[in-house]
Design a protein around this motif. Structure first.
Motif, mmCIF file in Angstrom:
data_model
loop_
_atom_site.group_PDB
_atom_site.id
_atom_site.type_symbol
_atom_site.label_atom_id
_atom_site.label_comp_id
_atom_site.label_asym_id
_atom_site.label_seq_id
_atom_site.Cartn_x
_atom_site.Cartn_y
_atom_site.Cartn_z
ATOM 1 N N ALA A 135 11.663 11.177 15.494
ATOM 2 C CA ALA A 135 11.637 11.224 14.026
ATOM 3 C C ALA A 135 10.470 12.081 13.548
ATOM 4 O O ALA A 135 10.596 12.850 12.598
ATOM 5 N N TRP A 136 9.352 11.949 14.225
ATOM 6 C CA TRP A 136 8.180 12.743 13.869
ATOM 7 C C TRP A 136 8.476 14.227 14.036
ATOM 8 O O TRP A 136 8.144 15.053 13.175
ATOM 9 N N CYS A 139 10.799 15.456 11.438
ATOM 10 C CA CYS A 139 10.148 15.480 10.132
ATOM 11 C C CYS A 139 9.194 16.653 10.005
ATOM 12 O O CYS A 139 9.191 17.356 9.005
ATOM 13 N N LEU A 163 11.436 14.731 -0.356
ATOM 14 C CA LEU A 163 11.799 13.594 0.510
ATOM 15 C C LEU A 163 11.191 13.690 1.917
ATOM 16 O O LEU A 163 10.613 12.710 2.404
ATOM 17 N N PRO A 164 11.283 14.852 2.588
ATOM 18 C CA PRO A 164 10.647 14.923 3.912
ATOM 19 C C PRO A 164 9.138 14.733 3.834
ATOM 20 O O PRO A 164 8.533 14.270 4.798
ATOM 21 N N ILE A 166 7.659 12.653 1.741
ATOM 22 C CA ILE A 166 7.467 11.191 1.673
ATOM 23 C C ILE A 166 7.469 10.637 3.091
ATOM 24 O O ILE A 166 6.604 9.855 3.473
ATOM 25 N N PHE A 167 8.457 11.082 3.887
ATOM 26 C CA PHE A 167 8.532 10.594 5.268
ATOM 27 C C PHE A 167 7.299 10.999 6.073
ATOM 28 O O PHE A 167 6.923 10.332 7.024
ATOM 29 N N ALA A 168 6.687 12.121 5.685
ATOM 30 C CA ALA A 168 5.500 12.573 6.401
ATOM 31 C C ALA A 168 4.234 11.914 5.876
ATOM 32 O O ALA A 168 3.146 12.170 6.382
ATOM 33 N N GLN B 23 6.196 8.758 14.323
ATOM 34 C CA GLN B 23 6.471 8.639 12.902
ATOM 35 C C GLN B 23 6.114 7.223 12.439
ATOM 36 O O GLN B 23 6.350 6.254 13.145
ATOM 37 N N LEU B 145 15.539 14.409 8.194
ATOM 38 C CA LEU B 145 14.313 14.684 7.450
ATOM 39 C C LEU B 145 13.158 13.805 7.912
ATOM 40 O O LEU B 145 12.051 13.918 7.389
#
Ligand SMILES: Nc1ncnc2c1ncn2[C@@H]1O[C@H](COP(=O)(O)OP(=O)(O)O)[C@@H](O)[C@H]1O
Ligand SMILES: [Mg+2]
Lengths: 304, 238
Positions: A135-136, A139, A163-164, A166-168, B23, B145
Motif C-alpha cells: 500500500a505504501w 501510494c 485523496l492519495p 490523505i492516504f500519505a 503504510q 491510491l
C-alpha cells in the motif's frame, strides 16, 4: 549490516540488503541474505552511499507468468515476460487487444500477483512485500492512470487529487495547495471544484494525471490512457505525459495500442499472446518510422 | 501546456526512496469524514440502495403502530363502555369468546412482527451487499491510491451505519405514517387513545434494529471487497 559470502565466487560483501546480486559474478544472493537475517530483496536500512540507492533498472520482471483460471479452462495471459525498464524512460507497451498489456500493468503496479516469476521495483521483490508495504508503494511510488479514468464520482477534481495525499498522511493545508497546483499544472486550474461528471473525458483524464502525481511517484503507470478519448484529446494527454517525463524525470510505462504513443516513447516493447515479441529503441524507431506505421495498422483494427 | 517552472517547483519525481516503508491506517475520524461525504453526496442513490432497509423497517413499524393503535382503541372502548360492562359480564360465553379472539389477535401480531423482522433482515442484507458491490471499482481505485484493507472496511462500516440509520428513519416515518392514516380513517381521534410512550419505544427499537442489522450485514461484503486484489476489484463491471 551483514557480511555475506557469494556461494559462487567466494566474494564477501558488507551489505545493507540493497545489493541482491554478487558484484563480482552477478550471482543472485537473496537466498544467502535471507539466511543472514535479511528478508529477501528487502531494503532493511537506508543506504548512505548514493550509488547504492539507484539501480540501472527501476522495474525488472523475470520470467513473469500469469494464468487466469476460468472454471476448468486455464488462460495464459503472460508467458515468461522479461523486461527491464530504465529510470526516467518513457516506455510504451504495445500489442493488440488481449495480448496481456493490462495483465502486465497489474503485475508491475502491484495490483495482482503473478502465477510464476517475479517483478522487482528498485530491486525490491514485490512478492516479498506485505499488505502495508504494498500500500505504501502504491501510494508513494507509483501513480496509476486508467483507460476509464476511475475518478471517485462523488468527489471534486481537487478532492480526487488530494485523496492519495490523505492516504500519505499529508497535512490538510499542504494538501489543498499541492492539489490546486497539480491541477493547474495539467491545465485545470479553473476546474478545482467540478465533479467528474461535469468534466469532459479529456479533462477527467487530466485530473487522473494530476492524481497520479499526487505523492511525487517514481513511476507513472498508464493503461491505455487514450483508449476512451478522441484523437485530439488523446494527443494532448500523450503530450502532457511526455512533458512530465522530461520535466520531472518520472518513469512512464504506458500500455497502449495508440500509434501516437510511438513518437514520444524512448522504447517500445511489443507484446503478443503474453510474450515479448520485440523491443524497439528510440534510435531504431527514428530509422524505420516509415515501415512501422504499415506494420502496426492491423493491430489498430482489433482495438477495444 | 505545462508551465515548466511550476512543474520543476512542484513536481520532482522522487526516485530515491531508501527503505520500503509501511503504510499507516487512517483514523476512524478520517474514515468518518470521507464516509459522511460519500453518503450525503449521493443521498438519492444511497436511499435507492437502502430501499431494503426502508421497506423492512416500514413494515415493522407499521405492525407496531397498528398494535399500539389497536390496544388504544380497545382500552378506550373498555373504559368508555363501563355501562355495558355489566351486561357483558352477564353473557359469560360471550366474554370467553372475546378472550379467545384477543389471544388469536396477539398471536397474529407476533407472527406479523416476526415476518417483518425477517423482511427487514433480508432487505437490509441485500441493500448492504448492493452498496458494496456497486462500488467495487471505487474500492479498487482507492487501493491503488494507497488505501489499506482496514480503511476500506472502516469506510463501509461507517457508511452502512449511517445509511442504515437514514433508511430506518425514512422507513419508520413511512410505516408509522401510513398505519396512522389507516387507523385515523377507521376510528376518529385514535391518536388521543394511543399510548405514545410505548409507541416511541417501538420506534426507537425499530431504528436500532435497522441500524445494527445494516452494520452487521455490511461486514462480510466489506471485508470480502477490501481483501480483493485491486486488479480484480477494478475489473468488475457493474
Ligand atoms: N480477470 C481475468 N480473468 C480471466 N481472463 C482474463 C482476465 N483478465 C484478462 N484475461 C485474459 O488474459 C488475456 C490478456 O488480457 P489483457 O491483459 O486484459 O490484455 P490487453 O490489456 O492487452 O487487452 C486475454 O486473453 C484475457 O481474456
Ligand atoms: Mg487492456
Amino acid at each position: 549490516m551483514a557480511r555475506i559470502e557469494c556461494p559462487e565466487c567466494g566474494h564477501t560483501e558488507e551489505t545493507t540488503g540493497l545489493v541482491t546480486v554478487c558484484p563480482e559474478c552477478s550471482t543472485d544472493l537473496r537466498n544467502v541474505m535471507e539466511e543472514v537475517g535479511h528478508r529477501r530483496g528487502r531494503m532493511r536500512e537506508i543506504a548512505h552511499d548514493d550509488s547504492m540507492t539507484t539501480h540501472e533498472f527501476i522495474v525488472r520482471t523475470k520470467d513473469l507468468h500469469k494464468i487466469y483460471i476460468m472454471g476448468e479452462v486455464e488462460v495464459p495471459a503472460l508467458r515468461g515476460v522479461e523486461i527491464n525498464i530504465r529510470r526516467g524512460e518513457y516506455l510504451s507497451i504495445m500489442g493488440p487487444s488481449g495480448s496481456g498489456k493490462s495483465t502486465l500493468f497489474n503485475m508491475v503496479g502491484g495490483l495482482d500477483k503473478p502465477t510464476k516469476g517475479t517483478c522487482f521495483i528498485e530491486e525490491v521483490d514485490m512478492a516479498q512485500l506485505d499488505a502495508f508495504e504494498l500500500a505504501w508503494l502504491r501510494c508513494r511510488k507509483i501513480g496509476y492512470i486508467f483507460q476509464t479514468f476511475n475518478l471517485i464520482p462523488v468527489m471534486t477534481a481537487l478532492e480526487n487529487v488530494t485523496l492519495p495525499m490523505i492516504f500519505a498522511g499529508m497535512s490538510s493545508d499542504e494538501m489543498m495547495d499541492r492539489g490546486a497546483l497539480l491541477l493547474d499544472l495539467v491545465g485545470l486550474g479553473d476546474r478545482l471544484h467540478h465533479k467528474p461528471f461535469e468534466l469532459s473525458g479529456g479533462q477527467q483524464q487530466r485530473v487522473a494525471v494530476a492524481r497520479a502525481l499526487a505523492n511525487n511517484p517514481a513511476i507513472v503507470l498508464a493503461d491505455e490512457p487514450t483508449g476512451n478519448l478522441d484523437l485530439q484529446t488523446g494527443k494532448e494527454i500523450i503530450d502532457l505525459l511526455k512533458e512530465l517525463n522530461e520535466e520531472s524525470g518520472v518513469t512512464i510505462i504506458s500500455a497502449t495500442h495508440d500509434l501516437k504513443m510511438i513518437d514520444v516513447s524512448d522504447r517500445v516493447v511489443h507484446i503478443r499472446d503474453g510474450e515479448v515479441e520485440r523491443v524497439e529503441n528510440r534510435a531504431d524507431l527514428d530509422l524505420d518510422v516509415g515501415t512501422l506505421g504499415s506494420d502496426e495498422k492491423p493491430e489498430l483494427d482489433e482495438g477495444e | 501546456m505545462i508551465k515548466s517552472e511550476l512543474a520543476r517547483k512542484m513536481y520532482k519525481s522522487e526516485t530515491d526512496w531508501g527503505e520500503v516503508q509501511r503504510q499507516v491506517t487512517l483514523s476512524w475520524g478520517q474514515a468518518g469524514s470521507i464516509a459522511y461525504r460519500n453518503v450525503t453526496m449521493r443521498l438519492g442513490r444511497a436511499l435507492i440502495t437502502a430501499a431494503g432497509v426502508v421497506l423492512g423497517i416500514a413494515f415493522l413499524t407499521s405492525v407496531w403502530t397498528a398494535n399500539v393503535a389497536q390496544e388504544g382503541i380497545m382500552e378506550y372502548e373498555a373504559t368508555s363502555a363501563t355501562a355495558v360492562a355489566a351486561e357483558e359480564a352477564a353473557l359469560a360465553p360471550g366474554a370467553e369468546e372475546a378472550e379467545a379472539e384477543e389471544r388469536a389477535r396477539a398471536a397474529r401480531q407476533a407472527w406479523l412482527v416476526i415476518m417483518s423482522l425477517l423482511v427487514s433482515a433480508v432487505g437490509i442484507t441485500n441493500s448492504m451487499l448492493m452498496s458494496v458491490t456497486e462500488r467495487f471499482r471505487e474500492i479498487g481505485t482507492m487501493k491503488c491510491l494507497g488505501a489499506l484493507d482496514e480503511f476500506i472496511v472502516r469506510l463501509f462500516l461507517i457508511e452502512s451505519a449511517v445509511l442504515g440509520l437514514l433508511g430506518s428513519l425514512l422507513g419508520a416515518l413511512v410505516g408509522h405514517g401510513i398505519m396512522m392514516l389507516v387507523y385515523m380513517i377507521r376510528q376518529a381521534g385514535v391518536a388521543a387513545m394511543m399510548d405514545w410512550g410505548q409507541m416511541l419505544i417501538y420506534l426507537a427499537i425499530a431504528l436500532a434494529i435497522g441500524t445494527v442489522l445494516s452494520l452487521v450485514a455490511a461486514v462480510p461484503p466489506a471485508v470480502r471487497a477490501a481483501r480483493m486484489p485491486p486488479a480484480a476489484a477494478l475489473a468488475t463491471e457493474i
